[in-house]
Each structure stands twice: as structure tokens, then as C-alpha cells.
Design a protein around this motif. Sequence first.
Motif, mmCIF file in Angstrom:
data_model
loop_
_atom_site.group_PDB
_atom_site.id
_atom_site.type_symbol
_atom_site.label_atom_id
_atom_site.label_comp_id
_atom_site.label_asym_id
_atom_site.label_seq_id
_atom_site.Cartn_x
_atom_site.Cartn_y
_atom_site.Cartn_z
ATOM 1 N N GLY A 298 23.686 125.890 -78.565
ATOM 2 C CA GLY A 298 22.592 126.700 -79.087
ATOM 3 C C GLY A 298 21.357 126.578 -78.220
ATOM 4 O O GLY A 298 20.520 127.485 -78.164
ATOM 5 N N GLN B 55 14.119 131.233 -73.591
ATOM 6 C CA GLN B 55 13.127 130.550 -74.420
ATOM 7 C C GLN B 55 11.968 130.049 -73.568
ATOM 8 O O GLN B 55 10.800 130.204 -73.941
ATOM 9 N N LEU C 114 13.791 120.319 -81.199
ATOM 10 C CA LEU C 114 14.139 121.728 -81.431
ATOM 11 C C LEU C 114 13.092 122.411 -82.294
ATOM 12 O O LEU C 114 12.606 123.505 -81.967
ATOM 13 N N ALA D 201 28.001 128.447 -81.885
ATOM 14 C CA ALA D 201 26.604 128.048 -81.710
ATOM 15 C C ALA D 201 25.651 129.204 -81.403
ATOM 16 O O ALA D 201 24.633 129.366 -82.095
ATOM 17 N N PRO D 202 25.912 130.026 -80.360
ATOM 18 C CA PRO D 202 24.954 131.100 -80.076
ATOM 19 C C PRO D 202 24.852 132.112 -81.207
ATOM 20 O O PRO D 202 23.777 132.667 -81.460
ATOM 21 N N ARG E 84 22.515 130.819 -83.939
ATOM 22 C CA ARG E 84 21.096 130.957 -83.580
ATOM 23 C C ARG E 84 20.651 132.413 -83.674
ATOM 24 O O ARG E 84 19.569 132.702 -84.217
ATOM 25 N N ALA F 206 20.481 133.588 -87.365
ATOM 26 C CA ALA F 206 19.333 132.985 -88.036
ATOM 27 C C ALA F 206 18.050 133.726 -87.679
ATOM 28 O O ALA F 206 17.206 134.005 -88.550
ATOM 29 N N ASP F 207 17.891 134.070 -86.392
ATOM 30 C CA ASP F 207 16.704 134.818 -85.973
ATOM 31 C C ASP F 207 16.680 136.217 -86.587
ATOM 32 O O ASP F 207 15.622 136.722 -86.979
ATOM 33 N N GLY G 161 15.898 130.537 -85.626
ATOM 34 C CA GLY G 161 17.096 130.056 -84.950
ATOM 35 C C GLY G 161 16.990 128.595 -84.576
ATOM 36 O O GLY G 161 17.928 127.812 -84.769
ATOM 37 N N LEU G 162 15.837 128.201 -84.044
ATOM 38 C CA LEU G 162 15.622 126.803 -83.665
ATOM 39 C C LEU G 162 15.566 125.897 -84.886
ATOM 40 O O LEU G 162 16.062 124.765 -84.864
ATOM 41 N N LEU H 70 19.156 125.370 -86.068
ATOM 42 C CA LEU H 70 19.809 124.408 -85.178
ATOM 43 C C LEU H 70 19.322 122.993 -85.460
ATOM 44 O O LEU H 70 20.106 122.031 -85.427
ATOM 45 N N SER H 71 18.041 122.861 -85.747
ATOM 46 C CA SER H 71 17.485 121.556 -86.080
ATOM 47 C C SER H 71 18.113 120.996 -87.352
ATOM 48 O O SER H 71 18.407 119.794 -87.445
#
Length: 433
Positions: free
Chosen positions: A262, A270, A327, A387-388, A391, A394-395, A406-407, A410-411
Motif C-alpha cells: 500500500g 504521494q 502512515l 493492498a493497492p 487504499r 478507502a480514498d 487510504g493512509l 492502511l494504518s
Amino acid sequence: MSVKDCFADPVLNSAIKKTWRRLMPFMFIMYFVAFIDRVNIGFAKQAFAADINLSDSAYALGAGIFFASYAICGVPANLMMNKLGAKRWLGATTIVWGALSALTGFVSNEIEFIILRFLLGMAEACFYPGILLLAAIFFPNKIRGAAIGIFVLGVPLALTLGSPLSGALLELHGLFGKPGWFWMFVIEGIPAVILGLICFFYLDDTPAQARFLTQQERAALVNQLVSEQKKVETSSVSSALKNLKVWHLALIYGTIQIGVYGLIFFLPSQVAGIMGTTVGFKASLVSAIPWAISALGVYFIPRYTDKHTNKRVSISILCMVAAAFGLALSAYASPVIAIIALCLCATGFLAVQPIFWTFPPQLLSGCGLAAGIGFITTIGAVCSFLAPNIRVYADQYLGQAIDGAGLVVLSLFTIICALLIAMLGKTYNRLSE
């Protein structure tokens, strides 16, 4: 790449030092080359896609299908290595994935691209779990974390150096009428073929067969490894795959990979966003900073836990908490602090992996260890594929309500990983002693 004395027996220490000097540089170079071959498609995406009329959906499928085939082949590949031996299995499969990577330069349409990526995933599934198994076969527990740490150093260095290397090869565009991506794929694939050929002559299958050790050194190393194996719970394939502790380790590794990939797949964009620019040479240089810093953590943290084996679980938890904090902080901090935060999470994600791979050999041996490592890497490959998407989704679906969603997600996965590691309790610390 030196190693200090770990045992009271000077003959055993001599055997370990010779094994370290023999295997570590070679293992490091192999993984460095493998990781560049795995991710170099990202550097050539724009020109490559335009030249062969590759759609975004076909590119995404080709990039992701690598992990799908990787997941399918993880367990059987390691069982084959356990049966055939390291030098034949790693030699043959390294030649194959090097050739497949080079053949990507000859792709002319979407179907060929997807097929080659699928085959490349199969071939590399034979490599990474195999190298981990090789480390477990040759190195005692007290040195195994540092050994795998040297191996994993190939990742940050590949990510740090791979960008300018691939960029330089892309500048060969037009040489002999070929596009730059042709030269990048072919030239970066050739070293793997050469390394595969070297494997047949350089590697030994077991410490008992190690030509670079004296008879006394072989006996001392084998005795130490056998004494450690007596502590394990199982050595059969079926019992390993049914063992809930193996599934527990697989979930830990999977959540680590969600964070790693991610981060990897989106770091250049980023960083460009943090800098207020587009992805280019300047942004790529700044993107290399977290991986360069993480190399220090990958080198020193596993060495520390090898000296204090009863702290492996707690240090692993700290790595994941640091990664989760980094993250989340990178989504909201000022540019300088955000880059520092990315350094923190890159260090946590990569430094924890050599420590993590000291756990399976404390639980499994023989065919069971081969199957267990293969299964754990299979779950990791599945999570790397997801993983991608995690993220991005989520965004897309939470972005309006939460900045940097997204971050943040992942956190949260990384915090879950820390909790899963905490659930290991004192079991692995006790076995490490």
C-alpha cells in the motif's frame, strides 16, 4: 556484512562466519535483482502501454496477476526445493524468471503481457520462499534475523537505486530502433540468468554438504541446527498446514504486506503531492529517501534482536506501531514532517520482516518448514494483490469524510498486525532463548 561470534564453541563460530561470507553477498545480490525485475514495469508504464496499446485495465490485471500466480505456487515450490535441493531448484527457477523478465521487452500486445506477468509470478514464487528456507537450513536461530536482514536489504536498495537505473536504461530509446523499455527489460533480466547459472556451481544444499567448511565445522553447525530443530512442534506438511500457529503467522505476514505494498505502489505520487509537483526526477529522488533510511533499520534492528532474542516479539510490535503512526502522520503533516513520517513507516515495515522470519523455524522443520514458509508467503502474495485496492477504495468511499482515508485505513491494518504479533505472547521469545 560481517558477523560476530555468537557461541562459546570457536569451531561453530568459524563455521557460521564462513557460511555468512559464502551466502550473504550472493543472497543479497539475488534479491536485489529479483526485486528490480518485479517492480520495473512501473517505471516503463507510460511508454510501454502506449507502444503496445495496453489499456489501464489490462495493465492493472497484469500487475496484479503476478501476485495471483505467486500465491498459487508458494507451497508446492518450496516443497520442490526441499526435495531437489537449493542449487538445482534456485538455479533453474532464477534462470527462468530472469528470462521471462527479459522477454517482457518483446511483448507486442495485452495477452502476451498478461501471460508473461502470470509466468513471472510463478517463477518468483520459487525464489523468495526458497531463499528464506535456505536461510533456515544454514543459519542457527541466534544469527538468523541478521542473515535475513542482509537479504531483505535488497528491497530498500532496489527501490532506492532501481528508479535511476531504470530511468537511465529508458534513455536508450531509439538504440538500434528499439524503444527504451525494451532495453530496460532485457538488460535488467540478464543478471538473473547469470546468477541462476552460478547457483549450480556456487550453492550447497545443506550444511552437511558445504564444500567451503571443514569436516569439524560441518559437524558443529549441523549439531547446532539439529539441537534447535528438536524444539519444534512439527515437521510434516499436513500438520504444518493445519497448525493454527502457522495460520496466525500467515495473518501477521499478510497484514505486513498490505502496509508495504500500500506504500510502495503509491509513494512516488504521494511524495509528488506533498511537494506540490508532478511525478518526475525531483520527486523520484525524494521518494528514494524513505527507502534509503529504512536500509539502516533493516541492517541494525534485526542484529539487535539477535543479541536479545527474548525481545523479538516486543521489537516487532514497536516496528508496526511506528509504521502505523508514520502512515497516519504522513497524511496530515507539513511536507518535511510528512517525509520523516514516511521514513518511519518504511523502516518499520522492512525492519520487521527479518525478525518475523525467525519465527517459523522455531515452530517447524523439514518438509513442514518448507510448506509453512510457502503457505505464509502465499497469504502475503494475496494481501499484496489486495493492498493497492484497499487504499484506492478507502480514498474513493471514505475520502469525503476523512482526509487521507487510504493512509488511515492502511494504518489501521498495521495496528491490527501489531495486535496479532502481541498475541504471539511469550512462546517465541521462550523458544528463541
